[in-house]
Design an enzyme around this catalytic site. Structure first.
Site, PDB file in Angstrom:
ATOM      1  N   ASN A  94      -0.070   0.200 -13.356  1.00 29.43           N
ATOM      2  CA  ASN A  94       0.131  -1.014 -14.160  1.00 29.43           C
ATOM      3  C   ASN A  94      -1.127  -1.879 -14.137  1.00 29.43           C
ATOM      4  O   ASN A  94      -1.197  -2.905 -13.427  1.00 29.43           O
ATOM      5  CB  ASN A  94       1.343  -1.775 -13.586  1.00 29.43           C
ATOM      6  CG  ASN A  94       1.636  -3.056 -14.351  1.00 29.43           C
ATOM      7  OD1 ASN A  94       1.010  -3.330 -15.376  1.00 29.43           O
ATOM      8  ND2 ASN A  94       2.598  -3.817 -13.869  1.00 29.43           N
ATOM      9  N   TYR A 118       1.217  -3.001 -21.354  1.00 25.39           N
ATOM     10  CA  TYR A 118       2.203  -2.703 -20.303  1.00 25.39           C
ATOM     11  C   TYR A 118       3.417  -1.998 -20.879  1.00 25.39           C
ATOM     12  O   TYR A 118       3.923  -1.025 -20.303  1.00 25.39           O
ATOM     13  CB  TYR A 118       2.664  -3.989 -19.603  1.00 25.39           C
ATOM     14  CG  TYR A 118       3.850  -3.746 -18.720  1.00 25.39           C
ATOM     15  CD1 TYR A 118       5.150  -3.986 -19.178  1.00 25.39           C
ATOM     16  CD2 TYR A 118       3.681  -3.207 -17.444  1.00 25.39           C
ATOM     17  CE1 TYR A 118       6.255  -3.719 -18.365  1.00 25.39           C
ATOM     18  CE2 TYR A 118       4.778  -2.935 -16.628  1.00 25.39           C
ATOM     19  CZ  TYR A 118       6.055  -3.197 -17.104  1.00 25.39           C
ATOM     20  OH  TYR A 118       7.148  -2.929 -16.294  1.00 25.39           O
ATOM     21  N   PHE A 254       1.240 -13.340  -9.995  1.00 30.85           N
ATOM     22  CA  PHE A 254       0.508 -12.071  -9.994  1.00 30.85           C
ATOM     23  C   PHE A 254      -0.762 -12.239 -10.838  1.00 30.85           C
ATOM     24  O   PHE A 254      -0.677 -12.438 -12.051  1.00 30.85           O
ATOM     25  CB  PHE A 254       1.408 -10.965 -10.555  1.00 30.85           C
ATOM     26  CG  PHE A 254       2.827 -11.054 -10.031  1.00 30.85           C
ATOM     27  CD1 PHE A 254       3.903 -11.162 -10.903  1.00 30.85           C
ATOM     28  CD2 PHE A 254       3.078 -11.092  -8.670  1.00 30.85           C
ATOM     29  CE1 PHE A 254       5.201 -11.284 -10.430  1.00 30.85           C
ATOM     30  CE2 PHE A 254       4.371 -11.218  -8.191  1.00 30.85           C
ATOM     31  CZ  PHE A 254       5.439 -11.314  -9.073  1.00 30.85           C
ATOM     32  N   ASP A 256      -3.166 -11.421 -12.982  1.00 31.31           N
ATOM     33  CA  ASP A 256      -3.556 -10.387 -13.957  1.00 31.31           C
ATOM     34  C   ASP A 256      -4.562 -10.988 -14.926  1.00 31.31           C
ATOM     35  O   ASP A 256      -5.261 -11.951 -14.594  1.00 31.31           O
ATOM     36  CB  ASP A 256      -2.302  -9.901 -14.677  1.00 31.31           C
ATOM     37  CG  ASP A 256      -1.794 -10.948 -15.663  1.00 31.31           C
ATOM     38  OD1 ASP A 256      -1.457 -10.597 -16.796  1.00 31.31           O
ATOM     39  OD2 ASP A 256      -1.785 -12.144 -15.288  1.00 31.31           O
ATOM     40  N   TRP A 327       3.748 -14.955 -18.507  1.00 29.13           N
ATOM     41  CA  TRP A 327       3.304 -13.643 -18.993  1.00 29.13           C
ATOM     42  C   TRP A 327       3.987 -13.299 -20.311  1.00 29.13           C
ATOM     43  O   TRP A 327       3.346 -12.819 -21.256  1.00 29.13           O
ATOM     44  CB  TRP A 327       3.588 -12.553 -17.969  1.00 29.13           C
ATOM     45  CG  TRP A 327       2.969 -11.242 -18.364  1.00 29.13           C
ATOM     46  CD1 TRP A 327       1.680 -10.847 -18.169  1.00 29.13           C
ATOM     47  CD2 TRP A 327       3.615 -10.184 -19.090  1.00 29.13           C
ATOM     48  NE1 TRP A 327       1.491  -9.599 -18.721  1.00 29.13           N
ATOM     49  CE2 TRP A 327       2.648  -9.176 -19.285  1.00 29.13           C
ATOM     50  CE3 TRP A 327       4.909  -9.981 -19.578  1.00 29.13           C
ATOM     51  CZ2 TRP A 327       2.938  -7.976 -19.951  1.00 29.13           C
ATOM     52  CZ3 TRP A 327       5.207  -8.789 -20.242  1.00 29.13           C
ATOM     53  CH2 TRP A 327       4.232  -7.812 -20.424  1.00 29.13           C
TER      54      TRP A 327
HETATM   55  N1  LIG Z   1       1.191 -11.639 -14.051  1.00 28.68           N
HETATM   56  C1  LIG Z   1       1.875 -10.641 -14.621  1.00 28.68           C
HETATM   57  N2  LIG Z   1       1.188  -9.568 -15.057  1.00 28.68           N
HETATM   58  C2  LIG Z   1       1.901  -8.585 -15.639  1.00 28.68           C
HETATM   59  C3  LIG Z   1       3.286  -8.609 -15.802  1.00 28.68           C
HETATM   60  C4  LIG Z   1       3.628  -7.388 -16.449  1.00 28.68           C
HETATM   61  C5  LIG Z   1       4.965  -6.879 -16.882  1.00 28.68           C
HETATM   62  N3  LIG Z   1       6.075  -7.448 -16.181  1.00 28.68           N
HETATM   63  C6  LIG Z   1       7.134  -7.925 -17.020  1.00 28.68           C
HETATM   64  C7  LIG Z   1       7.820  -6.812 -17.685  1.00 28.68           C
HETATM   65  C8  LIG Z   1       9.079  -6.704 -17.254  1.00 28.68           C
HETATM   66  C9  LIG Z   1       9.381  -7.660 -16.217  1.00 28.68           C
HETATM   67  O1  LIG Z   1      10.550  -8.363 -16.511  1.00 28.68           O
HETATM   68  C10 LIG Z   1       8.192  -8.591 -16.193  1.00 28.68           C
HETATM   69  O2  LIG Z   1       8.494  -9.784 -16.874  1.00 28.68           O
HETATM   70  C11 LIG Z   1       2.450  -6.688 -16.666  1.00 28.68           C
HETATM   71  N4  LIG Z   1       1.449  -7.430 -16.170  1.00 28.68           N
HETATM   72  C12 LIG Z   1       0.014  -7.238 -16.266  1.00 28.68           C
HETATM   73  O3  LIG Z   1      -0.357  -7.742 -17.570  1.00 28.68           O
HETATM   74  C13 LIG Z   1      -1.407  -6.939 -18.104  1.00 28.68           C
HETATM   75  C14 LIG Z   1      -0.853  -6.195 -19.287  1.00 28.68           C
HETATM   76  O4  LIG Z   1      -0.625  -7.120 -20.325  1.00 28.68           O
HETATM   77  P1  LIG Z   1      -0.714  -6.574 -21.840  1.00 28.68           P
HETATM   78  O5  LIG Z   1      -2.146  -6.094 -22.018  1.00 28.68           O
HETATM   79  O6  LIG Z   1      -0.356  -7.747 -22.710  1.00 28.68           O
HETATM   80  O7  LIG Z   1       0.291  -5.422 -21.944  1.00 28.68           O
HETATM   81  C15 LIG Z   1      -1.819  -5.990 -16.983  1.00 28.68           C
HETATM   82  O8  LIG Z   1      -2.748  -6.644 -16.143  1.00 28.68           O
HETATM   83  C16 LIG Z   1      -0.503  -5.830 -16.217  1.00 28.68           C
HETATM   84  O9  LIG Z   1      -0.700  -5.434 -14.873  1.00 28.68           O
HETATM   85  C17 LIG Z   1       3.990  -9.752 -15.323  1.00 28.68           C
HETATM   86  O10 LIG Z   1       5.229  -9.897 -15.400  1.00 28.68           O
HETATM   87  N5  LIG Z   1       3.233 -10.736 -14.753  1.00 28.68           N
END
Ligand SMILES: Nc1nc2c(c(CN[C@H]3C=C[C@H](O)[C@@H]3O)cn2[C@@H]2O[C@H](COP(=O)(O)O)[C@@H](O)[C@H]2O)c(=O)[nH]1
Length: 347
Positions: A94, A118, A254, A256, A327
């Site tokens: 991820n 993601y 987190f 990201d 996010w």
């Molecule tokens: N801080 C934070 N980073 C998160 C998430 C998630 C997915 N979680 C959700 C999904 C189901 C659950 O219910 C969570 O809500 C992916 N990422 C990060 O984002 C980036 C990808 O983004 P894009 O390029 O737009 O797809 C990548 O660095 C990935 O590692 C989060 O929740 N928080």
């Protein structure tokens, strides 16, 4: 340096909570207090929290304060040990879904949808299981070859950092076999219901989860994928069974690349002119650079301060919940300035 620290902390807002088992808040606090490229704007934290509390539309994200449901359409879920191992693989891969400047993103087709980022990763790993690949099986992961992983991630363009993803999949299989009899559930049992303890177990046994760097001679801990893996288990299992953690509020946000983009959109994070120019031109930020570490540290503390303010407004949100909401808002980011681009396996 002292006057920069005094300026950032003039109202003692960066107090540390009693417990900081992961050392993320402590180590990122030192960065925030010395930060020269990124500033946290408390007035805009206040404004964001007021909007959120009043339920006034937050662009893109649902403004309700209730729990964000786990998406079972794009995440394999059978409620048992296969799901637990699958979730570990999901978060081992991820990271870093963006394409080179002006290049189209990697996308896949799944159930009639074109997905990227993601959601493409989660759906691709779900599609593979539906096609009969035992991605939950440690021995299978050890022997996974490039051709098969390319088939799993088949779509338009190639998924970035392909070789690193293959390496991480092998690492998951090898470590599970060597230390946990092939089952991540054994690590969950060792953590005895503690979220930070499981995150620390992940960082200690699985090198690809050990998201730690240096800033001006001092260690800085983010542990982004280790923490989000625990949070994802909690969400998928609704806080029960393999997701039963009693101290989820001990996790931080987190760090990201999307959450800082959203925080900057709400003017909660402010970048120096040179950093803003670099990010907005979609130029690469070297991993471990001061700018990258300051963006990530400010992300952690901005979410911490939002969480603390929301609690004073009577809403018991955790940093993980603040993070997830930000996010999800960032999934509709067309109107926002670009996110920073650091090629890394850590986020
Ligand atoms: N801080 C934070 N980073 C998160 C998430 C998630 C997915 N979680 C959700 C999904 C189901 C659950 O219910 C969570 O809500 C992916 N990422 C990060 O984002 C980036 C990808 O983004 P894009 O390029 O737009 O797809 C990548 O660095 C990935 O590692 C989060 O929740 N928080």
């Amino acid at each position: 340096m002292a006057n920069i620290e005094a300026w950032h902390n003039r109202d003692n807002r960066y107090t540390l909570a009693a417990q900081d088992q992961l050392g993320v808040l402590t180590s990122t606090r030192a960065v925030v207090l010395q930060s020269t490229h990124v500033r946290i704007n408390p007035e805009h934290i206040e404004r964001f929290c007021a909007q959120w509390q009043q339920g006034t539309a937050l662009p893109g994200g649902s403004q309700a304060l209730d729990e964000i449901p786990w998406d079972v359409e794009h995440h394999f879920f059978d409620g048992g040990l296969r799901t637990v191992n699958w979730m570990l693989l999901l978060d081992a891969l991820n990271f870093c879904f963006w394409a080179e400047k002006q290049q189209p993103r990697w996308t896949i087709e799944y159930k009639g949808q074109t997905l990227n980022g993601y959601w493409a990763e989660a759906a691709a790993l779900t599609r593979a299981v539906e096609e009969g690949l035992p991605l939950w099986d440690a021995a299978y992961l050890c022997a996974l070859d490039a051709k098969t992983l390319a088939h799993i991630f088949r779509g338009s363009q190639q998924i970035p950092l392909f070789e690193q993803r293959l390496h991480n999949a092998h690492e998951v299989g090898q470590v599970l076999q060597q230390h946990f009899q092939g089952n991540f559930s054994q690590a969950i049992e060792q953590a005895q219901g503690s979220a930070p303890r499981l995150a620390q177990l992940l960082a200690s046994y699985f090198p690809s989860f050990n998201d730690i760097t240096m800033y001006r001679g001092r260690e800085v801990r983010f542990l982004k994928r280790a923490q989000i893996c625990v949070s994802d288990l909690y969400s998928a299992f609704h806080g029960q069974s393999w997701g039963a953690f009693s101290d989820l509020e001990q996790l931080t946000a987190f760090a990201d690349y999307k959450v800082p983009q959203v925080l900057r959109h709400f003017h909660i994070l402010e970048y120096s002119a040179s950093l803003a120019q670099h990010v907005d031109a979609q130029e690469l930020l070297p991993t471990g650079s001061e700018e990258e570490v300051e963006i990530r540290a400010a992300t952690i503390w901005a979410c911490e301060l939002i969480q603390r303010r929301m609690r004073t407004l009577g809403h018991n949100v955790t940093p993980a919940e603040v993070d997830q909401r930000l996010w999800l808002i960032g999934q509709d980011a067309e109107q926002m300035q670009p996110y920073h681009r650091t090629r890394t396996i850590f986020y």
